[in-house]
Write a protein that holds these residues in place. Sequence first.
Motif, PDB file in Angstrom:
ATOM      1  N   LEU A   1       0.871  -1.161   0.000  1.00 35.60           N
ATOM      2  CA  LEU A   1       0.000   0.000   0.000  1.00 35.60           C
ATOM      3  C   LEU A   1       0.915   1.219   0.000  1.00 35.60           C
ATOM      4  CD1 LEU A   1      -3.055   0.466   0.085  1.00 35.60           C
ATOM      5  CD2 LEU A   1      -2.878   0.663   2.558  1.00 35.60           C
ATOM      6  N   TRP A   2       0.929   1.932  -1.110  1.00 37.22           N
ATOM      7  CA  TRP A   2       1.784   3.106  -1.252  1.00 37.22           C
ATOM      8  C   TRP A   2       0.890   4.334  -1.257  1.00 37.22           C
ATOM      9  CZ3 TRP A   2       1.853   6.789  -5.180  1.00 37.22           C
ATOM     10  CH2 TRP A   2       2.937   7.678  -5.140  1.00 37.22           C
ATOM     11  N   ALA A   3       1.056   5.222  -0.268  1.00 36.94           N
ATOM     12  CA  ALA A   3       0.232   6.423  -0.160  1.00 36.94           C
ATOM     13  C   ALA A   3      -1.266   6.086  -0.256  1.00 36.94           C
ATOM     14  CB  ALA A   3       0.633   7.447  -1.218  1.00 36.94           C
ATOM     15  N   LYS A   4      -1.660   5.026   0.404  1.00 37.40           N
ATOM     16  CA  LYS A   4      -3.042   4.519   0.400  1.00 37.40           C
ATOM     17  C   LYS A   4      -3.504   4.083  -0.983  1.00 37.40           C
ATOM     18  CE  LYS A   4      -4.786   6.623   4.572  1.00 37.40           C
ATOM     19  NZ  LYS A   4      -5.912   7.274   5.201  1.00 37.40           N
ATOM     20  N   ILE A   5      -2.565   3.665  -1.826  1.00 33.25           N
ATOM     21  CA  ILE A   5      -2.903   3.163  -3.152  1.00 33.25           C
ATOM     22  C   ILE A   5      -2.334   1.757  -3.297  1.00 33.25           C
ATOM     23  CG2 ILE A   5      -2.632   3.486  -5.638  1.00 33.25           C
ATOM     24  CD1 ILE A   5      -2.260   6.482  -5.085  1.00 33.25           C
ATOM     25  N   PRO A   6      -3.171   0.756  -3.543  1.00 35.39           N
ATOM     26  CA  PRO A   6      -2.664  -0.602  -3.769  1.00 35.39           C
ATOM     27  C   PRO A   6      -1.736  -0.614  -4.989  1.00 35.39           C
ATOM     28  CG  PRO A   6      -5.012  -0.643  -3.324  1.00 35.39           C
ATOM     29  CD  PRO A   6      -4.633   0.800  -3.526  1.00 35.39           C
ATOM     30  N   SER A   7      -0.487  -1.022  -4.749  1.00 34.15           N
ATOM     31  CA  SER A   7       0.543  -0.956  -5.783  1.00 34.15           C
ATOM     32  C   SER A   7       1.247  -2.299  -5.908  1.00 34.15           C
ATOM     33  CB  SER A   7       1.562   0.132  -5.425  1.00 34.15           C
ATOM     34  OG  SER A   7       0.915   1.385  -5.255  1.00 34.15           O
ATOM     35  N   PHE A   8       1.607  -2.644  -7.141  1.00 26.92           N
ATOM     36  CA  PHE A   8       2.183  -3.941  -7.453  1.00 26.92           C
ATOM     37  C   PHE A   8       3.455  -3.704  -8.259  1.00 26.92           C
ATOM     38  CE2 PHE A   8      -2.333  -3.857  -7.077  1.00 26.92           C
ATOM     39  CZ  PHE A   8      -2.571  -4.827  -6.114  1.00 26.92           C
ATOM     40  N   TYR A   9       4.559  -4.241  -7.792  1.00 30.40           N
ATOM     41  CA  TYR A   9       5.866  -3.929  -8.354  1.00 30.40           C
ATOM     42  C   TYR A   9       6.583  -5.166  -8.876  1.00 30.40           C
ATOM     43  CZ  TYR A   9       5.329   0.360  -5.613  1.00 30.40           C
ATOM     44  OH  TYR A   9       4.865   1.537  -5.078  1.00 30.40           O
ATOM     45  N   TYR A  10       7.329  -4.959  -9.930  1.00 29.81           N
ATOM     46  CA  TYR A  10       8.294  -5.935 -10.411  1.00 29.81           C
ATOM     47  C   TYR A  10       9.493  -5.131 -10.905  1.00 29.81           C
ATOM     48  CZ  TYR A  10      10.640  -9.593 -12.979  1.00 29.81           C
ATOM     49  OH  TYR A  10      11.578 -10.477 -13.428  1.00 29.81           O
ATOM     50  N   LYS A  11      10.611  -5.348 -10.266  1.00 27.73           N
ATOM     51  CA  LYS A  11      11.818  -4.555 -10.531  1.00 27.73           C
ATOM     52  C   LYS A  11      11.455  -3.077 -10.414  1.00 27.73           C
ATOM     53  CE  LYS A  11      14.057  -8.153 -13.158  1.00 27.73           C
ATOM     54  NZ  LYS A  11      14.670  -8.555 -14.403  1.00 27.73           N
ATOM     55  N   ASP A  12      11.652  -2.282 -11.460  1.00 24.86           N
ATOM     56  CA  ASP A  12      11.341  -0.853 -11.356  1.00 24.86           C
ATOM     57  C   ASP A  12      10.013  -0.487 -12.018  1.00 24.86           C
ATOM     58  OD1 ASP A  12      12.306  -1.356 -13.889  1.00 24.86           O
ATOM     59  OD2 ASP A  12      13.430   0.511 -14.041  1.00 24.86           O
ATOM     60  N   GLN A  13       9.210  -1.473 -12.350  1.00 24.12           N
ATOM     61  CA  GLN A  13       7.897  -1.246 -12.971  1.00 24.12           C
ATOM     62  C   GLN A  13       6.794  -1.411 -11.924  1.00 24.12           C
ATOM     63  OE1 GLN A  13       8.022  -0.100 -16.009  1.00 24.12           O
ATOM     64  NE2 GLN A  13      10.212  -0.523 -16.073  1.00 24.12           N
ATOM     65  N   PHE A  14       5.673  -0.726 -12.139  1.00 18.79           N
ATOM     66  CA  PHE A  14       4.568  -0.860 -11.191  1.00 18.79           C
ATOM     67  C   PHE A  14       3.224  -0.729 -11.891  1.00 18.79           C
ATOM     68  CE2 PHE A  14       5.364   3.680 -11.330  1.00 18.79           C
ATOM     69  CZ  PHE A  14       4.098   4.217 -11.400  1.00 18.79           C
ATOM     70  N   ILE A  15       2.213  -1.250 -11.215  1.00 17.20           N
ATOM     71  CA  ILE A  15       0.816  -1.094 -11.599  1.00 17.20           C
ATOM     72  C   ILE A  15       0.089  -0.689 -10.323  1.00 17.20           C
ATOM     73  CG2 ILE A  15      -1.283  -2.302 -12.338  1.00 17.20           C
ATOM     74  CD1 ILE A  15       0.608  -4.126 -14.000  1.00 17.20           C
ATOM     75  N   ARG A  16      -0.833   0.239 -10.459  1.00 19.01           N
ATOM     76  CA  ARG A  16      -1.620   0.655  -9.305  1.00 19.01           C
ATOM     77  C   ARG A  16      -3.100   0.528  -9.635  1.00 19.01           C
ATOM     78  NH1 ARG A  16       2.630   4.932  -8.551  1.00 19.01           N
ATOM     79  NH2 ARG A  16       3.904   3.994  -6.921  1.00 19.01           N
ATOM     80  N   LEU A  17      -3.855   0.007  -8.673  1.00 23.03           N
ATOM     81  CA  LEU A  17      -5.308  -0.064  -8.769  1.00 23.03           C
ATOM     82  C   LEU A  17      -5.863   0.932  -7.762  1.00 23.03           C
ATOM     83  CD1 LEU A  17      -5.897  -3.934  -8.870  1.00 23.03           C
ATOM     84  CD2 LEU A  17      -5.656  -2.349 -10.793  1.00 23.03           C
ATOM     85  N   ILE A  18      -6.537   1.956  -8.258  1.00 28.90           N
ATOM     86  CA  ILE A  18      -6.993   3.040  -7.398  1.00 28.90           C
ATOM     87  C   ILE A  18      -8.520   2.990  -7.322  1.00 28.90           C
ATOM     88  CG2 ILE A  18      -6.899   5.527  -6.995  1.00 28.90           C
ATOM     89  CD1 ILE A  18      -4.458   5.477  -9.037  1.00 28.90           C
ATOM     90  N   PRO A  19      -9.038   2.458  -6.207  1.00 32.48           N
ATOM     91  CA  PRO A  19     -10.489   2.300  -6.101  1.00 32.48           C
ATOM     92  C   PRO A  19     -11.200   3.595  -5.703  1.00 32.48           C
ATOM     93  CG  PRO A  19      -9.402   1.380  -4.174  1.00 32.48           C
ATOM     94  CD  PRO A  19      -8.325   1.876  -5.086  1.00 32.48           C
ATOM     95  N   PHE A  20     -12.376   3.787  -6.293  1.00 31.30           N
ATOM     96  CA  PHE A  20     -13.297   4.865  -5.950  1.00 31.30           C
ATOM     97  C   PHE A  20     -14.667   4.218  -5.739  1.00 31.30           C
ATOM     98  CE2 PHE A  20      -9.932   6.869  -8.367  1.00 31.30           C
ATOM     99  CZ  PHE A  20      -9.691   8.047  -7.670  1.00 31.30           C
ATOM    100  N   LYS A  21     -15.624   4.998  -5.298  1.00 33.92           N
ATOM    101  CA  LYS A  21     -16.950   4.434  -5.022  1.00 33.92           C
ATOM    102  C   LYS A  21     -17.657   3.916  -6.270  1.00 33.92           C
ATOM    103  CE  LYS A  21     -17.685   6.916  -0.805  1.00 33.92           C
ATOM    104  NZ  LYS A  21     -18.572   7.597   0.085  1.00 33.92           N
ATOM    105  N   ASP A  22     -17.391   4.517  -7.439  1.00 33.27           N
ATOM    106  CA  ASP A  22     -18.115   4.110  -8.639  1.00 33.27           C
ATOM    107  C   ASP A  22     -17.222   3.594  -9.766  1.00 33.27           C
ATOM    108  OD1 ASP A  22     -16.958   6.546  -9.216  1.00 33.27           O
ATOM    109  OD2 ASP A  22     -18.722   7.368 -10.219  1.00 33.27           O
TER     110      ASP A  22
END
Length: 110
Positions: free
Chosen positions: A39-60
Amino acid sequence: MNEDIHNYISSFDRETMQRFYELYDLIEQCAPKGFYEKLWAKIPSFYYKDQFIRLIPFKDHINIEAKAVLLFKDHLVGYNITPKGMLQIYHGEPIPHEVIKKIFVESFNA
């Protein structure tokens, strides 16, 4: 799933949680061995080496921040892409599984 991410997602409504878990499953299918999550800055983050993907949830909706989103823009007609290049998937929209898998694979391998 990382406990911090699980606890954070648990604070959302059922539909947001279900859609998040569906996207999380796609990340697990596409991520190379050795990826990690936090959890990076309250954002679910997924890393591999220096690459990342973030899933940022909102209500809708859920925003997907991934390097390769714009590479597949032509396959995402009808979906909103933010000015910062994030894919927005609203709860009423189907999740384009195959395109998202390609985005995840390309983003982790960029």
